[in-house]
Design a protein around this motif. Structure first.
Motif, PDB file in Angstrom:
ATOM      1  N   UNK A  14      -3.760  -3.700  14.234  1.00 60.01           N
ATOM      2  CA  UNK A  14      -2.701  -4.651  14.215  1.00 60.01           C
ATOM      3  C   UNK A  14      -1.401  -3.910  13.253  1.00 60.01           C
ATOM      4  N   UNK A  15      -1.841  -3.637  12.064  1.00 54.77           N
ATOM      5  CA  UNK A  15      -0.741  -3.152  11.225  1.00 54.77           C
ATOM      6  C   UNK A  15      -0.175  -1.892  11.693  1.00 54.77           C
ATOM      7  N   UNK A  16      -1.093  -1.186  12.047  1.00 57.08           N
ATOM      8  CA  UNK A  16      -0.445   0.215  12.759  1.00 57.08           C
ATOM      9  C   UNK A  16       0.566   0.039  13.742  1.00 57.08           C
ATOM     10  N   UNK A  59       8.543  -1.144  14.510  1.00 55.53           N
ATOM     11  CA  UNK A  59       9.837  -1.267  13.680  1.00 55.53           C
ATOM     12  C   UNK A  59      10.954  -0.540  14.251  1.00 55.53           C
ATOM     13  N   UNK A  60      11.873  -1.333  14.040  1.00 52.34           N
ATOM     14  CA  UNK A  60      13.347  -0.487  14.789  1.00 52.34           C
ATOM     15  C   UNK A  60      13.691   0.790  13.768  1.00 52.34           C
ATOM     16  N   UNK A  61      14.577   1.750  14.040  1.00 50.65           N
ATOM     17  CA  UNK A  61      14.945   2.888  13.173  1.00 50.65           C
ATOM     18  C   UNK A  61      15.608   2.083  11.931  1.00 50.65           C
ATOM     19  N   UNK A  62      15.962   3.143  10.657  1.00 54.40           N
ATOM     20  CA  UNK A  62      16.662   2.653   9.569  1.00 54.40           C
ATOM     21  C   UNK A  62      18.086   2.447  10.043  1.00 54.40           C
ATOM     22  N   UNK A  63      18.672   1.236   9.757  1.00 54.19           N
ATOM     23  CA  UNK A  63      19.915   1.063   9.984  1.00 54.19           C
ATOM     24  C   UNK A  63      20.864   1.190   8.705  1.00 54.19           C
ATOM     25  N   UNK A  94       7.097   5.695   5.502  1.00 53.04           N
ATOM     26  CA  UNK A  94       6.913   5.971   6.840  1.00 53.04           C
ATOM     27  C   UNK A  94       7.815   4.902   7.591  1.00 53.04           C
ATOM     28  N   UNK A  95       7.411   3.442   7.364  1.00 55.33           N
ATOM     29  CA  UNK A  95       8.011   2.560   8.475  1.00 55.33           C
ATOM     30  C   UNK A  95       9.709   2.534   8.339  1.00 55.33           C
ATOM     31  N   UNK A  96      10.154   2.654   9.670  1.00 51.44           N
ATOM     32  CA  UNK A  96      11.658   2.650  10.215  1.00 51.44           C
ATOM     33  C   UNK A  96      11.951   4.202   9.965  1.00 51.44           C
ATOM     34  N   UNK A  97      11.553   4.870   9.042  1.00 52.54           N
ATOM     35  CA  UNK A  97      12.039   6.386   8.965  1.00 52.54           C
ATOM     36  C   UNK A  97      11.318   7.184  10.136  1.00 52.54           C
ATOM     37  N   UNK A 120       0.329  13.177   2.070  1.00 52.39           N
ATOM     38  CA  UNK A 120       0.255  12.100   2.745  1.00 52.39           C
ATOM     39  C   UNK A 120      -0.899  11.360   2.389  1.00 52.39           C
ATOM     40  N   UNK A 121      -1.026  10.145   2.002  1.00 55.07           N
ATOM     41  CA  UNK A 121      -2.227   9.210   1.526  1.00 55.07           C
ATOM     42  C   UNK A 121      -2.483   7.786   2.135  1.00 55.07           C
ATOM     43  N   UNK A 122      -1.558   7.457   2.889  1.00 55.49           N
ATOM     44  CA  UNK A 122      -1.538   6.331   3.840  1.00 55.49           C
ATOM     45  C   UNK A 122      -0.787   6.251   4.966  1.00 55.49           C
ATOM     46  N   UNK A 123      -1.291   7.370   5.837  1.00 57.36           N
ATOM     47  CA  UNK A 123      -0.580   7.543   7.036  1.00 57.36           C
ATOM     48  C   UNK A 123      -0.551   6.348   8.180  1.00 57.36           C
TER      49      UNK A 123
END
Length: 312
Positions: free
Chosen positions: A3-5, A11-15, A167-170, A193-196
């Motif tokens: 669910x977290x993934x 999430x939308x892209x960075x604004x 990673x989130x949004x990016x 990378x440790x929390x993909x």
């Protein structure tokens, strides 16, 4: 976990229009020897006239979201650099712009990177002597330092080390490489990378991308559904521990194949795989994806050589 993934993927892209950072939101503190407890405050106006030796390596440490220059990885990394030899170590504190909502803080990586690029160019330090090390949102800030240095000077930053870049949004498909970390941002961009698929960026984006334990849940960290509030960042933070250990020890990583299908990621060692040195001492010519396994507790790296043992 799934669910977290799904949440982070949705999430939308960075604004970047939300950015509200100003130049005074960034504080720089210079350390030049291990006994120094208080850093010398640098500014774009005074940096060229300080006692900063431009002939030795200069390292910038850049924290992530909701952190500051008291971040627990700054001091041990600084001290490890001094054990290697003379360095200028600059603590960066961008917490004024980086401790807002994630939407705003992620957007602020762009202007903060621009201000830092101007600071570095004003310093007169040769670009090949500059090594920028960022964690999480700090890695994305590092990307913009590199982009703006190239725009302003026509030359590339020496090196960026991205410790589990945010990673989130990016990672949204609408965020192109010129608006996030990519291998064009420095002469060498190495990524751990440790929390993909959660807090960290999933796909390879550097010249060299390391995936310890496949870049997923790190050995010795509690499961996220069992973790306390303090422990939920465990895998995300492991990138800093691994890199710190890599300064004074040498360990190997093996060339691997990165595959993503139906949002399932596998990182497997190639047959007849090449080896490289993990972390700080990675060969400058290294390219590609690399895998290794860690121990569950410190020392995390499976050490092959102590750097300070000159007879090894």
């Amino acid at each position: 976990m799934d669910q977290e993934k799904e949440f982070y993927r949705s999430l939308p892209p960075v604004d970047y229009s939300l950015a509200d950072a100003v130049a005074t939101d960034v504080i720089y503190k210079l350390f030049i020897h291990p006994e120094q407890e208080v850093g010398t405050i640098l500014t774009e106006e005074n940096v060229a006239s300080t006692n900063l030796d431009k002939t030795i390596p200069t390292v910038l440490l850049i924290h992530g979201w909701t952190s500051n220059d008291n971040s627990p990885w700054y001091r041990p990394l600084r001290d490890s650099f001094f054990r290697l030899g003379p360095h200028n170590v600059i603590y960066v504190d961008w917490s004024i712009a980086g401790n807002k909502s994630y939407d705003v803080s992620s957007a602020n990586t762009n202007p903060i990177g621009k201000y830092m690029a101007k600071f570095l160019l004003a310093s007169g330090i040769p670009l090949e002597n500059i090594h920028v090390i960022g964690h999480s949102l700090g890695s994305q800030t590092s990307a913009f330092i590199g982009k703006y240095i190239l725009e302003f000077s026509g030359k590339k930053l020496g090196r960026i080390t991205a410790l589990d870049p945010a990673g989130p949004k990016f990672e949204h498909p609408l965020v192109p490489p010129d608006l996030r970390l990519c291998k064009n941002d420095a002469e060498l961009v190495d990524v751990i990378h440790t929390d993909i698929q959660l807090y960290g960026f999933t796909a390879p984006i550097g010249h060299v991308d390391f995936y310890p334990n496949e870049g997923k849940h790190q050995i010795g960290c509690p499961r996220r559904d069992k973790a306390s509030e303090e422990e939920v960042n465990c895998s995300h933070a492991r990138s800093t521990h691994y890199f710190i250990e890599s300064l004074l020890t040498k360990s190997k990583a093996w060339e691997a194949v990165y595959e993503e299908k139906d949002y399932e990621v596998t990182v497997r060692v190639k047959e007849e795989s090449r080896e490289v040195t993990f972390g700080h001492h990675v060969e400058k010519s290294a390219r590609g994806v690399y895998y290794f396994e860690t121990n569950a507790a410190h020392p995390f790296l499976k050490v092959e050589q102590n750097i300070l043992d000159r007879t090894a």
